[in-house]
Scaffold this motif. Structure first.
Motif, PDB file in Angstrom:
ATOM      1  N   SER A  13       0.865  -1.175   0.000  1.00 10.26           N
ATOM      2  CA  SER A  13       0.000   0.000   0.000  1.00 10.26           C
ATOM      3  C   SER A  13       0.902   1.226   0.000  1.00 10.26           C
ATOM      4  N   PRO A  14       0.991   1.930  -1.138  1.00 10.79           N
ATOM      5  CA  PRO A  14       1.808   3.149  -1.178  1.00 10.79           C
ATOM      6  C   PRO A  14       1.264   4.175  -0.190  1.00 10.79           C
ATOM      7  N   PRO A  15       2.081   5.137   0.220  1.00 11.42           N
ATOM      8  CA  PRO A  15       1.561   6.191   1.102  1.00 11.42           C
ATOM      9  C   PRO A  15       0.387   6.902   0.447  1.00 11.42           C
ATOM     10  N   TYR A  16      -0.629   7.186   1.236  1.00 10.02           N
ATOM     11  CA  TYR A  16      -1.810   7.878   0.711  1.00 10.02           C
ATOM     12  C   TYR A  16      -1.465   9.348   0.518  1.00 10.02           C
ATOM     13  N   PHE A  17      -1.693   9.856  -0.674  1.00 10.25           N
ATOM     14  CA  PHE A  17      -1.231  11.195  -1.029  1.00 10.25           C
ATOM     15  C   PHE A  17      -1.684  12.252  -0.012  1.00 10.25           C
ATOM     16  N   ASN A  18      -0.723  12.723   0.777  1.00 12.45           N
ATOM     17  CA  ASN A  18      -0.919  13.822   1.732  1.00 12.45           C
ATOM     18  C   ASN A  18      -2.170  13.657   2.596  1.00 12.45           C
ATOM     19  N   ALA A  19      -2.502  12.392   2.939  1.00 17.06           N
ATOM     20  CA  ALA A  19      -3.669  12.131   3.776  1.00 17.06           C
ATOM     21  C   ALA A  19      -3.497  12.817   5.128  1.00 17.06           C
TER      22      ALA A  19
ATOM     23  N   PRO B  86       0.354  13.886   6.134  1.00 16.66           N
ATOM     24  CA  PRO B  86       0.101  15.300   5.793  1.00 16.66           C
ATOM     25  C   PRO B  86       1.325  15.976   5.174  1.00 16.66           C
ATOM     26  N   ASP B  87       1.127  16.576   3.990  1.00 13.57           N
ATOM     27  CA  ASP B  87       2.161  17.360   3.310  1.00 13.57           C
ATOM     28  C   ASP B  87       3.437  16.574   3.023  1.00 13.57           C
ATOM     29  N   LEU B  88       3.324  15.244   2.895  1.00 13.30           N
ATOM     30  CA  LEU B  88       4.513  14.436   2.618  1.00 13.30           C
ATOM     31  C   LEU B  88       5.069  14.722   1.217  1.00 13.30           C
ATOM     32  N   PHE B  89       4.166  15.012   0.272  1.00 13.54           N
ATOM     33  CA  PHE B  89       4.587  15.273  -1.103  1.00 13.54           C
ATOM     34  C   PHE B  89       4.355  16.739  -1.448  1.00 13.54           C
ATOM     35  N   PRO B  90       5.327  17.393  -2.097  1.00 12.15           N
ATOM     36  CA  PRO B  90       5.165  18.808  -2.463  1.00 12.15           C
ATOM     37  C   PRO B  90       3.988  19.053  -3.397  1.00 12.15           C
ATOM     38  N   SER B  91       3.667  18.077  -4.235  1.00 17.45           N
ATOM     39  CA  SER B  91       2.570  18.234  -5.186  1.00 17.45           C
ATOM     40  C   SER B  91       2.058  16.862  -5.595  1.00 17.45           C
ATOM     41  N   TYR B  92       0.901  16.844  -6.243  1.00 12.10           N
ATOM     42  CA  TYR B  92       0.337  15.584  -6.720  1.00 12.10           C
ATOM     43  C   TYR B  92       1.219  14.975  -7.804  1.00 12.10           C
ATOM     44  N   GLU B  93       1.847  15.804  -8.595  1.00 13.66           N
ATOM     45  CA  GLU B  93       2.738  15.292  -9.635  1.00 13.66           C
ATOM     46  C   GLU B  93       3.941  14.584  -9.025  1.00 13.66           C
ATOM     47  N   ASP B  94       4.434  15.089  -7.888  1.00 11.13           N
ATOM     48  CA  ASP B  94       5.529  14.400  -7.181  1.00 11.13           C
ATOM     49  C   ASP B  94       5.069  13.017  -6.716  1.00 11.13           C
ATOM     50  N   TYR B  95       3.835  12.951  -6.243  1.00 13.57           N
ATOM     51  CA  TYR B  95       3.283  11.662  -5.828  1.00 13.57           C
ATOM     52  C   TYR B  95       3.204  10.698  -7.011  1.00 13.57           C
ATOM     53  N   LEU B  96       2.729  11.187  -8.149  1.00 11.82           N
ATOM     54  CA  LEU B  96       2.619  10.324  -9.327  1.00 11.82           C
ATOM     55  C   LEU B  96       3.991   9.873  -9.820  1.00 11.82           C
ATOM     56  N   ASP B  97       5.020  10.695  -9.619  1.00  8.78           N
ATOM     57  CA  ASP B  97       6.389  10.273  -9.963  1.00  8.78           C
ATOM     58  C   ASP B  97       6.800   9.062  -9.128  1.00  8.78           C
ATOM     59  N   LEU B  98       6.392   9.053  -7.851  1.00  5.83           N
ATOM     60  CA  LEU B  98       6.665   7.897  -6.993  1.00  5.83           C
ATOM     61  C   LEU B  98       5.964   6.651  -7.546  1.00  5.83           C
ATOM     62  N   ILE B  99       4.720   6.800  -7.959  1.00  5.39           N
ATOM     63  CA  ILE B  99       3.968   5.664  -8.500  1.00  5.39           C
ATOM     64  C   ILE B  99       4.585   5.177  -9.808  1.00  5.39           C
ATOM     65  N   ARG B 100       5.105   6.100 -10.610  1.00  2.24           N
ATOM     66  CA  ARG B 100       5.780   5.694 -11.858  1.00  2.24           C
ATOM     67  C   ARG B 100       7.024   4.851 -11.545  1.00  2.24           C
ATOM     68  N   SER B 101       7.789   5.276 -10.562  1.00  2.00           N
ATOM     69  CA  SER B 101       8.960   4.492 -10.154  1.00  2.00           C
ATOM     70  C   SER B 101       8.542   3.131  -9.602  1.00  2.00           C
ATOM     71  N   PHE B 102       7.469   3.132  -8.861  1.00  2.00           N
ATOM     72  CA  PHE B 102       6.920   1.892  -8.306  1.00  2.00           C
ATOM     73  C   PHE B 102       6.530   0.933  -9.428  1.00  2.00           C
ATOM     74  N   ALA B 103       5.864   1.435 -10.450  1.00  2.00           N
ATOM     75  CA  ALA B 103       5.457   0.603 -11.577  1.00  2.00           C
ATOM     76  C   ALA B 103       6.673   0.032 -12.304  1.00  2.00           C
TER      77      ALA B 103
ATOM     78  N   VAL C 276      -3.037  -1.825  -2.504  1.00  2.00           N
ATOM     79  CA  VAL C 276      -4.143  -1.304  -1.701  1.00  2.00           C
ATOM     80  C   VAL C 276      -4.045   0.219  -1.716  1.00  2.00           C
ATOM     81  N   THR C 277      -5.036   0.872  -2.304  1.00  2.00           N
ATOM     82  CA  THR C 277      -4.971   2.327  -2.461  1.00  2.00           C
ATOM     83  C   THR C 277      -6.375   2.885  -2.593  1.00  2.00           C
TER      84      THR C 277
END
Length: 317
Positions: free
Chosen positions: A42-48, A53-70, A86-87
């Motif tokens: 289960s990847p970290p939930y985007f800035n839940a 909270p505020d773990l990622f500077p932006s949603y695009e930064d979060y998606l970069d993590l998911i791209r690396s994960f893939a 699980v997401t």
């Protein structure tokens, strides 16, 4: 990957391995190409607000993590094997105001994994008890304003996305030692009785309450990896969790006679993983990119909780 030439169903499963570091820097020396039979994570939930909270500077930064994960998932997965994620879509307050935006994480994660070349196998909806409204209580808006356009539902579900790394060769099962194959056989009576056969799984969630091993950590219940490991692996095969968290996947993999490998960036979770794997032999090693996150996140979480005591904003998306 199961070594059929050396396993007869009686061999001792190696100890789980936990690497503390940034999995984006993971190399084939830690997890080899095609070594993994199943990913459950289960990847970290985007800035839940109640977890990250505020773990990622932006949603695009979060998606970069998911791209690396893939990308890493496709590399480490054996041909035809499964990545289970699980997401869920996430409500996030931005800019310090009262406006809350919902991010389509399930759709974006699906697109990223498809773009990476994995196959979309299925989606299971994990439903939590009806009284569970941990974050938003969004339905309260229509109670305050009982008119059209004020309705927002409370969320008591998450998605379990299943991706497959190409077609599976079923001769892999036919060539397995009989003892392993029989030991790995799925209990179809239990499958039907407990409704594993449906796309909706009703499973009680784990609350990160004080005194629990999972305190302050968004852990999923043991039952989720237990079902997935039984449904998609044989005894002795390798299960990988690149966002190991409190170590739930590793714990269950060991209990079910599978090898376990975990990657976790937060050094402050070492104590939690050691506690959850108490009584088990396991190996912990540090790698590049590991850092301490838990304490700083907990401070922000307490700040978020104090905010939730204020009246519900007039409009919530």
């Amino acid at each position: 990957m199961l070594d059929l030439s050396s396993k007869d169903g009686s061999s001792k499963v190696p100890s789980p391995q936990v690497f503390f570091g940034d999995f984006r820097k993971m190399t084939s020396q830690e997890v080899a190409d095609g070594e993994v039979s199943l990913i459950v994570t289960s990847p970290p939930y985007f800035n839940a607000p109640f977890d990250y909270p505020d773990l990622f500077p932006s949603y695009e930064d979060y998606l970069d993590l998911i791209r690396s994960f893939a990308s890493q998932s496709r590399r480490v997965l054996e041909r035809g094997r499964i990545c289970a994620i699980v997401t869920d879509d996430m409500l996030v307050k931005e800019g310090g105001g009262s406006r809350v935006w919902k991010y389509p994480i399930v759709a974006d994660t699906t697109r990223i994994f498809l773009d990476e070349g994995l196959l979309y196998r299925d989606k299971i909806t994990w439903v939590k008890p009806a009284g569970y409204t941990r974050i938003s209580r969004r339905s309260g808006v229509v109670l305050q304003h009982p008119y059209p356009m004020y309705f927002y539902p409370d969320n008591i579900q998450e998605s379990i996305l299943l991706f497959q790394n190409g077609e599976f060769d079923y001769s892999h099962l036919k060539g397995a030692p009989k003892k392993i194959l029989e030991s790995s056989k799925i209990d179809t009576t239990k499958l039907n009785k407990e409704r594993w056969n449906l796309t909706v799984w009703n499973i009680t969630n784990v609350l990160p309450m004080a005194g629990r091993v999972e305190e302050g950590n968004a852990a999923f219940p043991d039952e989720i990896p237990r079902r997935l490991i039984k449904l998609f692996t044989m005894i002795g095969e390798t299960v990988f969790d690149p966002f190991a968290g409190s170590g739930t996947t590793l714990k269950v993999a060991k209990e079910l006679g599978r090898e376990g490998i975990g990657y976790e960036i937060d050094l402050e979770l070492k104590r939690v993983i050691r506690k959850k794997l108490a009584g088990e032999d396991f190996v912990i090693e540090n790698r590049e990119g590991a850092r301490k996150l838990r304490k700083s996140l907990q401070i922000k979480i307490h700040q978020q909780r104090s905010v939730t005591k204020s009246p519900v904003p007039r409009l919530i998306l």
